[in-house]
Design an enzyme around this catalytic site. Structure first.
Site: not given
Ligand code: PLP
Ligand code: COI
Length: 344
Positions: A85, A187, A223
């Protein structure tokens, strides 16, 4: 692995914050290539005042966790997915992607160098891993930097939302998060910078988080600021938004697999309209930091949508999803092949 003396931390009462640990990794990109990189004890970064990250927010990041399992191993949950990612995030921001295998190596090195900060099994805490990358050389015109740094640090953390499994109240945000052809699917630090005013506003109004609708029509659910969302239908299907402007959550992908393969539930990824929210029986957020956090109520311009699971505890399906996913992460339930990276 040798026995490590743990840091003197009140593990069970940790919040989600920065805690300085012993070592971090960095690698610099210069003259068209990444150097070998190394571990350092220095948590500070010195850079030019006109660095790309400081002027035009040229930065992206990742988040994943390491856990102590029931049988005492230290494991990382799907770091290869984060590596991929971040590769995509870097490309979208005109940064030189950091190689996937080197990313996983660096993450393992940093966890290994900070074993005393990996929370013990049973405390409910984990070690949050934050890889990130930024433009470090000066820019003045709007253009990509020529030099970059990739860096990984870790911090022991507890629950992202105070109260752990206490259901959250979300506000349908008046602000937009991601433009139709923007950066919502990667991200990028800038996605979070622009959400700060929205989250402070939501907190001041008494909400736990913002739920962003799609920016184009403002009729569909996307989201929250830091997590994906899922719903459970009255006949126990897991429904989650399909959109090209949300972050492809690794937790969500894992959860959908768990729902289907471990719990035998049907999963559906589709557009979800604000007008149908009241038909669902459960709602939850999912993400590395959020894990699975139940949602009790969504407020849309003053109109309250209250899920039948209420404001005291998570619904039955959300609890099952939580127990199975965390069971896999803490080594209590057999993981699908390739999900668990053991640090040894
Ligand atoms: N959506 C956003 C905006 C996020 O910052 C995060 C955190 O990483 C997620 C979703 C969840 O992603 P993940 O499950 O890969 O941590
Ligand atoms: C994560 O879950 O890793 C994120 O980056 C979310 C963040 C808002 C702490």
């Amino acid at each position: 692995m040798e026995t490590i003396e743990k840091a003197n931390i009140d593990w069970s009462n940790l919040g989600f914050g920065y805690y300085k640990t012993d070592k971090r990794f960095y690698s610099n990109y210069k003259d068209g290539q990444w150097d070998e990189g190394c571990l350092t004890e220095d948590e500070n970064i010195t850079m030019n005042e006109s660095a790309g990250v400081l002027q035009y927010a040229q930065t992206c990041f990742e988040g994943m966790k390491a856990y102590t399992t029931q049988d005492g191993k230290v494991v990382i949950f799907r770091p290869d997915m984060n590596a991929h990612r971040m590769y995509e995030s870097a490309k979208r921001l005109e940064m030189p992607p950091y190689p996937v295998d080197k990313f996983v190596d660096a993450v393992c090195k940093v966890v290994k160098a900070n074993l005393k900060y990996v929370p013990p099994y049973g405390t409910g805490a984990s070690l949050y891993i934050r890889p990130f990358m930024f433009g470090s050389s000066p820019v003045m015109g709007v253009k990509p930097a020529e030099e970059y740094q990739f860096r990984v640090f870790v911090s022991p953390v507890g629950p992202y939302f105070k109260g752990g499994m206490k259901p959250l109240t979300l506000k349908i945000s008046d602000f937009d998060r991601a433009a139709p052809n923007g950066t919502g699917h990667v991200k990028a630090g800038l996605n979070y910078a622009m959400s700060l005013h929205a989250i402070v506003t939501a907190h001041n109004e008494g909400y736990n988080e913002n739920l962003y609708p799609d920016a184009k029509t403002r009729t569909k659910v996307e989201e929250t600021g830091g997590a994906n969302i899922f719903f459970v239908t009255k006949d126990n299907k897991i429904v989650t938004p399909k959109s090209s402007t949300i972050l492809p959550s690794i937790t969500r992908k894992s959860l959908l697999h768990v729902a289907k393969e471990y719990l035998g539930l049907e999963v559906v990824e589709r557009e979800i309209y604000l007008t149908e929210l009241s038909e669902f029986k459960e709602c939850g957020l999912c993400g590395t930091a959020a894990v699975i956090s139940p949602v009790g109520k969504i407020v849309d311009n003053g109109k309250e949508i209250c899920f039948p699971t209420g404001m005291d505890s998570a619904g039955e399906i959300s609890k099952k999803l939580y127990d199975t996913l965390t069971g896999i992460q803490y080594g209590k339930i057999k993981a699908p092949d390739g999900w668990i990276k053991v640090v040894d």
